[in-house]
Design an enzyme around this catalytic site. Structure first.
Site, PDB file in Angstrom:
ATOM      1  CB  SER A 175      -0.943   0.004   1.212  1.00  0.00           C
ATOM      2  OG  SER A 175      -0.209  -0.065   2.425  1.00  0.00           O
ATOM      3  CG  HIS A 203      -3.855  -1.226  -1.749  1.00  0.00           C
ATOM      4  ND1 HIS A 203      -4.337   0.061  -1.661  1.00  0.00           N
ATOM      5  CD2 HIS A 203      -3.622  -1.626  -0.472  1.00  0.00           C
ATOM      6  CE1 HIS A 203      -4.389   0.436  -0.392  1.00  0.00           C
ATOM      7  NE2 HIS A 203      -3.959  -0.572   0.347  1.00  0.00           N
ATOM      8  CE  LYS A 235      -7.242  -0.157   0.990  1.00  0.00           C
ATOM      9  NZ  LYS A 235      -8.100  -0.649   2.087  1.00  0.00           N
TER      10      LYS A 235
END
Length: 391
Positions: A175, A203, A235
């Protein structure tokens, strides 16, 4: 009594003091912070779905049918058919046999890792893993051995000299650096040394791989190669919550053992319906991924040409390495004065001496937005050079 005020003052002097930023309105690149319009380049909304009209409609349409709150844990009376539908959709999307819907990514990592390893076992963790993975390892009470970032050779040597139940856990996309774990090599050494591989693809999900199915699918790895896949939904998916996917046997085991799943109220079922709609959109909309990657490619070329030091990342996470805490804060503040929001990331989130600006891109950014960022970076570079600040 501990002197909390002194400790806070020490953090301020070291450039480590953190403050909360008050945001008004929906999450999108053009937002309002403390009443000031800013163009944000620090969100994890990589596909621009956090405010997508179709997802908002799905949420509104679900509320009359599902109500709002989850009301109870999944094992009491909180497991709604909407949750079940989402879990089935996540399993299909990730190519796994089964899935469980967790409230947050942090809770997923705590629950999964502490359920799958315990006293007498050994966990091997990449040195740059997310804090939730680190805390899950500690909570498990297993022996924890950290290997150098991405160093499969070092990991294999550790595995070879360790007996008993072994768990290897890694981020899929890291990240704060934006790089991708060597997943093919990790899967190989885990098979060779009878270790259970856990990948947190928070991610990578939605951004990488065929139809946005993540870094594990991009690497061509199956459920047999990576038995436990964790992902977050707040996300690129643009909603909230998290999941773990894998063989039905392991998912059943987690229902019995993962405390963060057992002892918490289920997420709002309407949110599960909205998440299904978002996954449907991700699966069919390759144009969003192509657009955000085109922004990344241009940014890397032009920011590097200006003299900024970037990390070796091909994902929407594009850190600008600065080094000192105060210098990173100065660059962030200079950008904000020019109407741009780019957060400074400092220890302990990153190692000492590796403070940076974490630039992130979204499919909701336009080419004009990128040009505004590049122009501001150019002027800030000149300003900071004049002031003698090293960036």
């Amino acid at each position: 009594m501990r002197d909390f005020a002194q400790e806070l003052e020490e953090r301020k002097q070291a450039g480590l003091y953190r403050t909360r930023r008050l945001i008004s309105g929906p999450q999108q690149p053009a937002l309002v912070s403390h009443g000031k319009p800013l163009l944000s380049f620090c969100s994890n909304d990589y596909l621009g779905l956090a405010s997508h009209s179709g997802n908002l409609d799905a949420l509104r349409d679900a509320l009359p049918d599902t109500g709002l709150g989850g009301a109870a844990s999944h094992l009491i009376c909180g497991h709604h058919e909407a949750h079940h539908e989402l879990e089935q959709r996540l399993a299909r999307f990730t190519g796994r046999s089964s899935a469980l819907f967790f409230s947050t990514g942090y809770m997923a990592n705590l629950g999964v890792i502490s359920a799958l390893a315990g006293r007498g076992d050994t966990i091997f963790s990449d040195r740059l893993n997310h804090a939730s993975i680190i805390d899950g390892c500690i909570l498990s009470r297993a022996r924890v051995r950290r290997y150098a970032h991405g160093d499969v050779v070092a990991l294999e040597a550790m595995l070879a000299e360790t007996s008993g139940h072994k768990l290897v856990v890694t981020d899929g996309v890291f990240s704060m650096d934006g790089d991708i774990a060597p997943l093919v090599e990790l899967a190989r050494v885990c098979r060779a040394h009878d270790a259970l591989l856990v990948v947190d693809d928070a991610h990578g999900m939605g951004v990488l791989g065929p139809q946005g199915r993540g870094s594990v699918m991009e690497a061509g790895l199956s459920e047999q190669d990576v038995p436990v896949l964790i992902g977050t939904l707040g996300k690129a998916v643009g909603t909230s919550g998290a999941f773990v996917a894998g063989p039905e046997l392991l998912m059943d085991y987690l229902v019995q053992k993962a405390r963060t799943y057992i002892y918490t109220t289920a997420m709002p079922p309407a949110l599960a319906r909205a998440t299904v709609a978002s996954i449907d959109l991700i699966e069919r909309d390759d144009a969003r991924r192509a657009h955000v990657m085109a922004l990344v490619d241009r940014f890397r070329a032009e920011a590097t040409a200006m003299g900024y030091e970037l990390m070796p990342s091909r994902t929407p996470i594009q850190p600008i390495m600065v080094g000192g805490n105060h210098q990173a804060l100065a660059l962030s503040q200079a950008l904000e004065a020019r109407g741009l929001l780019v957060s400074a990331i400092r220890p302990p989130t990153v190692p000492d001496g590796e403070a940076r600006l974490r630039v992130t891109f979204s499919a909701a950014h336009t080419v004009e937005d990128l040009e505004q960022l590049l122009g501001a970076l150019s002027s800030c570079r000149e300003l900071l050079a004049q002031e003698g600040a090293e960036v």
